[in-house]
Motif scaffolding. Sequence first.
Motif, mmCIF file in Angstrom:
data_model
loop_
_atom_site.group_PDB
_atom_site.id
_atom_site.type_symbol
_atom_site.label_atom_id
_atom_site.label_comp_id
_atom_site.label_asym_id
_atom_site.label_seq_id
_atom_site.Cartn_x
_atom_site.Cartn_y
_atom_site.Cartn_z
ATOM 1 N N PRO A 3 0.824 -1.204 0.000
ATOM 2 C CA PRO A 3 0.000 0.000 0.000
ATOM 3 C C PRO A 3 0.858 1.254 0.000
ATOM 4 O O PRO A 3 1.823 1.342 0.764
ATOM 5 N N PRO A 4 0.565 2.231 -0.839
ATOM 6 C CA PRO A 4 1.351 3.470 -0.839
ATOM 7 C C PRO A 4 1.037 4.316 0.388
ATOM 8 O O PRO A 4 0.105 4.057 1.135
ATOM 9 N N SER A 5 1.856 5.330 0.571
ATOM 10 C CA SER A 5 1.645 6.228 1.698
ATOM 11 C C SER A 5 0.385 7.050 1.490
ATOM 12 O O SER A 5 -0.205 7.065 0.403
ATOM 13 N N GLY A 6 -0.013 7.763 2.544
ATOM 14 C CA GLY A 6 -1.243 8.535 2.455
ATOM 15 C C GLY A 6 -1.197 9.595 1.381
ATOM 16 O O GLY A 6 -2.157 9.785 0.632
ATOM 17 N N ARG A 7 -0.068 10.308 1.243
ATOM 18 C CA ARG A 7 0.043 11.350 0.226
ATOM 19 C C ARG A 7 0.022 10.758 -1.171
ATOM 20 O O ARG A 7 -0.662 11.261 -2.065
ATOM 21 N N LEU A 8 0.779 9.669 -1.371
ATOM 22 C CA LEU A 8 0.800 9.029 -2.685
ATOM 23 C C LEU A 8 -0.567 8.449 -3.038
ATOM 24 O O LEU A 8 -0.997 8.501 -4.197
ATOM 25 N N ALA A 9 -1.272 7.916 -2.033
ATOM 26 C CA ALA A 9 -2.603 7.367 -2.292
ATOM 27 C C ALA A 9 -3.562 8.449 -2.749
ATOM 28 O O ALA A 9 -4.356 8.242 -3.673
ATOM 29 N N ARG A 10 -3.482 9.611 -2.128
ATOM 30 C CA ARG A 10 -4.358 10.717 -2.545
ATOM 31 C C ARG A 10 -3.999 11.198 -3.952
ATOM 32 O O ARG A 10 -4.887 11.573 -4.729
ATOM 33 N N GLN A 11 -2.713 11.196 -4.294
ATOM 34 C CA GLN A 11 -2.311 11.573 -5.653
ATOM 35 C C GLN A 11 -2.827 10.571 -6.680
ATOM 36 O O GLN A 11 -3.258 10.955 -7.768
ATOM 37 N N VAL A 12 -2.787 9.284 -6.309
ATOM 38 C CA VAL A 12 -3.307 8.251 -7.211
ATOM 39 C C VAL A 12 -4.801 8.438 -7.445
ATOM 40 O O VAL A 12 -5.290 8.358 -8.572
ATOM 41 N N VAL A 13 -5.539 8.701 -6.366
ATOM 42 C CA VAL A 13 -6.981 8.892 -6.486
ATOM 43 C C VAL A 13 -7.303 10.123 -7.322
ATOM 44 O O VAL A 13 -8.198 10.110 -8.181
ATOM 45 N N ALA A 14 -6.550 11.222 -7.105
ATOM 46 C CA ALA A 14 -6.802 12.448 -7.859
ATOM 47 C C ALA A 14 -6.512 12.251 -9.347
ATOM 48 O O ALA A 14 -7.273 12.704 -10.210
ATOM 49 N N ALA A 15 -5.406 11.558 -9.637
ATOM 50 C CA ALA A 15 -5.071 11.329 -11.045
ATOM 51 C C ALA A 15 -6.070 10.399 -11.709
ATOM 52 O O ALA A 15 -6.440 10.585 -12.876
ATOM 53 N N SER A 16 -6.505 9.385 -10.969
ATOM 54 C CA SER A 16 -7.456 8.431 -11.537
ATOM 55 C C SER A 16 -8.837 9.049 -11.723
ATOM 56 O O SER A 16 -9.589 8.616 -12.602
ATOM 57 N N SER A 17 -9.182 10.036 -10.909
ATOM 58 C CA SER A 17 -10.511 10.647 -11.004
ATOM 59 C C SER A 17 -10.703 11.343 -12.351
ATOM 60 O O SER A 17 -11.764 11.241 -12.980
ATOM 61 N N GLY A 18 -9.657 12.058 -12.807
ATOM 62 C CA GLY A 18 -9.773 12.712 -14.107
ATOM 63 C C GLY A 18 -9.932 11.720 -15.247
ATOM 64 O O GLY A 18 -10.752 11.910 -16.145
ATOM 65 N N VAL A 19 -9.152 10.647 -15.201
ATOM 66 C CA VAL A 19 -9.269 9.600 -16.227
ATOM 67 C C VAL A 19 -10.641 8.940 -16.170
ATOM 68 O O VAL A 19 -11.257 8.646 -17.196
ATOM 69 N N LEU A 20 -11.123 8.735 -14.943
ATOM 70 C CA LEU A 20 -12.429 8.099 -14.777
ATOM 71 C C LEU A 20 -13.545 8.942 -15.376
ATOM 72 O O LEU A 20 -14.416 8.424 -16.080
ATOM 73 N N LEU A 21 -13.533 10.235 -15.114
ATOM 74 C CA LEU A 21 -14.574 11.102 -15.656
ATOM 75 C C LEU A 21 -14.531 11.129 -17.180
ATOM 76 O O LEU A 21 -15.568 11.124 -17.848
ATOM 77 N N GLY A 22 -13.320 11.156 -17.744
ATOM 78 C CA GLY A 22 -13.202 11.144 -19.199
ATOM 79 C C GLY A 22 -13.738 9.863 -19.805
ATOM 80 O O GLY A 22 -14.465 9.888 -20.808
ATOM 81 N N LYS A 23 -13.383 8.712 -19.199
ATOM 82 C CA LYS A 23 -13.865 7.430 -19.708
ATOM 83 C C LYS A 23 -15.379 7.312 -19.559
ATOM 84 O O LYS A 23 -16.060 6.824 -20.466
ATOM 85 N N ALA A 24 -15.903 7.757 -18.413
ATOM 86 C CA ALA A 24 -17.344 7.662 -18.197
ATOM 87 C C ALA A 24 -18.110 8.559 -19.168
ATOM 88 O O ALA A 24 -19.159 8.173 -19.688
ATOM 89 N N PHE A 25 -17.595 9.758 -19.433
ATOM 90 C CA PHE A 25 -18.267 10.662 -20.364
ATOM 91 C C PHE A 25 -18.265 10.085 -21.775
ATOM 92 O O PHE A 25 -19.275 10.125 -22.488
ATOM 93 N N GLN A 26 -17.127 9.532 -22.187
ATOM 94 C CA GLN A 26 -17.049 8.948 -23.522
ATOM 95 C C GLN A 26 -17.982 7.746 -23.659
ATOM 96 O O GLN A 26 -18.699 7.601 -24.654
ATOM 97 N N LEU A 27 -17.980 6.889 -22.626
ATOM 98 C CA LEU A 27 -18.845 5.710 -22.673
ATOM 99 C C LEU A 27 -20.317 6.100 -22.660
ATOM 100 O O LEU A 27 -21.138 5.512 -23.379
ATOM 101 N N SER A 28 -20.685 7.108 -21.836
ATOM 102 C CA SER A 28 -22.087 7.525 -21.777
ATOM 103 C C SER A 28 -22.547 8.100 -23.111
ATOM 104 O O SER A 28 -23.676 7.862 -23.537
ATOM 105 N N SER A 29 -21.676 8.836 -23.781
ATOM 106 C CA SER A 29 -22.039 9.385 -25.093
ATOM 107 C C SER A 29 -22.249 8.270 -26.110
ATOM 108 O O SER A 29 -23.205 8.308 -26.898
ATOM 109 N N GLU A 30 -21.381 7.267 -26.083
ATOM 110 C CA GLU A 30 -21.521 6.154 -27.010
ATOM 111 C C GLU A 30 -22.796 5.356 -26.744
ATOM 112 O O GLU A 30 -23.503 4.956 -27.674
ATOM 113 N N VAL A 31 -23.093 5.133 -25.461
ATOM 114 C CA VAL A 31 -24.306 4.397 -25.116
ATOM 115 C C VAL A 31 -25.547 5.173 -25.538
ATOM 116 O O VAL A 31 -26.510 4.613 -26.084
#
Length: 283
Positions: free
Chosen positions: A211-239
């Motif tokens: 498990p990464p440290s608390g700071r690194l974990a928050r950075q991972v979540v923040a970076a993944s959130s942007g990718v997640l929103l982009g993927k969800a928006f693209q998938l929702s448009s296609e659906v």
Amino acid sequence: MSEQSFIAGGHRHGGHFAERLVHGLQQALEHSLDAEAISRQRGLLQGLDPRCKLLALLSLMISGILASQLVTLLLLFGLAVLLALLSQVSLRRLYRQAWLSVLLFSGVIAVPALFLVPGEVLFRLPLLHWGISQQGLRSAAFLLGRAETSASFALLLMLTTPWMHVLKAMRSLGVPVLLVALLGMTHRYIFVLLQTASQMFEARRSRMLAPPSGRLARQVVAASSGVLLGKAFQLSSEVHLAMVSRGYRGDIYLLHSFHTRRRDWCALLPALCVPLLILWKHA
């Protein structure tokens, strides 16, 4: 390293942020599956026509809002508990999904009323000497009672009726097609977002040795959130484009047809009379 040791390591570090997030996403998906399973069980509310059920529970929610006596609220709350037991819905689920959250949210608003509403002081806090008035206690009790009662009936509707049946019932009762389409697509995309997020964090977790440290974990979540929103928006448009190309215009079509029977009217008519009786009594 096994998955069990990875999770245990996260608990030894005081609870890993990303681990807790993944666990919360998985719980949300499990709650949805449990709700679908409950809606297929044999129970009182499950056997009613969705249109009559929607009107009846909505009428009972309005009754809770109109009630001006605590006894009436208590009776309505008891009716919600009775309907839950007769519909194979556990009180533990109602407590976890409705009662506790509503108590915490409404309590923040209700507690100041104990001290701010003027009236006859019943007692004072020992150290702060803040007086709790009878009128303030009554106002807080009404706020909590109305919120808990309405939330109980709303949750019973969601747990005992498949979501697509709720949408079709709303459309059958004259709800505008735009609103029904928005509710249907929002419900669908929420679970698309949850499933995508769960898969992303699960894939990232499987590539980490510890498990990464608390700071690194928050950075991972923040970076993944942007990718997640982009993927969800693209998938929702296609659906959405795929659904429109197949003739979707907002109306809900199901293989199951609604049929109103005698027991549906026996449940609907008394429920519609409850708010009328409350209004007549306090007119």
